[in-house]
Design a protein around this motif. Structure first.
Motif, PDB file in Angstrom:
ATOM      1  N   GLU A  52       0.856  -1.179   0.000  1.00 27.36           N
ATOM      2  CA  GLU A  52       0.000   0.000   0.000  1.00 27.36           C
ATOM      3  C   GLU A  52       0.893   1.230   0.000  1.00 27.36           C
ATOM      4  O   GLU A  52       2.055   1.157   0.370  1.00 27.36           O
ATOM      5  CB  GLU A  52      -0.954   0.034   1.184  1.00 27.36           C
ATOM      6  CG  GLU A  52      -0.298   0.131   2.533  1.00 27.36           C
ATOM      7  CD  GLU A  52      -1.323   0.090   3.662  1.00 27.36           C
ATOM      8  OE1 GLU A  52      -1.168   0.872   4.594  1.00 27.36           O
ATOM      9  OE2 GLU A  52      -2.260  -0.719   3.593  1.00 27.36           O
ATOM     10  N   ASP A  54       0.740   5.283   1.171  1.00 28.54           N
ATOM     11  CA  ASP A  54       0.058   6.408   1.802  1.00 28.54           C
ATOM     12  C   ASP A  54       0.629   7.695   1.233  1.00 28.54           C
ATOM     13  O   ASP A  54       1.841   7.860   1.173  1.00 28.54           O
ATOM     14  CB  ASP A  54       0.258   6.395   3.324  1.00 28.54           C
ATOM     15  CG  ASP A  54      -0.480   5.245   3.987  1.00 28.54           C
ATOM     16  OD1 ASP A  54      -1.627   4.987   3.591  1.00 28.54           O
ATOM     17  OD2 ASP A  54       0.089   4.604   4.889  1.00 28.54           O
ATOM     18  N   ARG A 108      -4.794   6.646   0.187  1.00 33.12           N
ATOM     19  CA  ARG A 108      -4.082   5.371   0.329  1.00 33.12           C
ATOM     20  C   ARG A 108      -4.352   4.571  -0.935  1.00 33.12           C
ATOM     21  O   ARG A 108      -5.494   4.354  -1.306  1.00 33.12           O
ATOM     22  CB  ARG A 108      -4.570   4.616   1.558  1.00 33.12           C
ATOM     23  CG  ARG A 108      -3.973   3.216   1.669  1.00 33.12           C
ATOM     24  CD  ARG A 108      -4.327   2.545   2.950  1.00 33.12           C
ATOM     25  NE  ARG A 108      -3.547   3.214   3.975  1.00 33.12           N
ATOM     26  CZ  ARG A 108      -3.838   3.171   5.260  1.00 33.12           C
ATOM     27  NH1 ARG A 108      -4.889   2.538   5.679  1.00 33.12           N
ATOM     28  NH2 ARG A 108      -3.070   3.790   6.133  1.00 33.12           N
TER      29      ARG A 108
END
Length: 126
Positions: A52, A54, A108
């Motif tokens: 992921e 951010d 995100r």
């Protein structure tokens, strides 16, 4: 704003593609070394992926208007629009953004697994 989000997503995709290319290159080198007897056994190169990402971006936001004219060239109105650019000294000097407002964009990015389909023995979806 959509262009900022799209550019960030493309930058992440470019980074993932670079990781994948490097892993493929290392895998070819490992296979060549194993074939030449330089390794005691064949090994696989590690595959990395962004689990992921951010993102927090400070944006300079300004409101401007585009002139709308009729077929005769007479001004009939103004169409407002919002301009956003990353907030840093270089961006505000090189772009035509008068920072009336500042905003923070937080997002995100996560990978989405491909859709799974179950195919029956007869070849049709069940």
């Amino acid at each position: 704003m959509a262009e900022v989000v799209r550019n960030i997503a493309l930058a992440v995709a470019d980074g993932q593609a670079a990781l994948d290319r490097r892993t493929a290159e290392v895998q070819r080198e490992l296979e060549a070394a194993a074939a030449a007897g330089e390794l005691p056994y064949a090994i696989d190169a590690p595959w990395y992926r962004f689990s992921e990402v951010d993102v927090d971006v400070e944006l300079a936001v300004s409101v401007d208007a585009e002139v709308e004219r009729d077929a005769g060239g007479t001004v009939r109105g103004y169409r407002p629009y919002v301009k956003a650019t990353p907030l840093d000294a270089g961006a505000t000097r090189t772009t035509d953004v008068d920072a009336e407002l500042a905003s923070t964009l937080s997002m995100r990015l996560v990978p989405v697994p491909p859709e799974r389909r179950v195919v029956g023995r007869g070849g049709s979806d069940e």
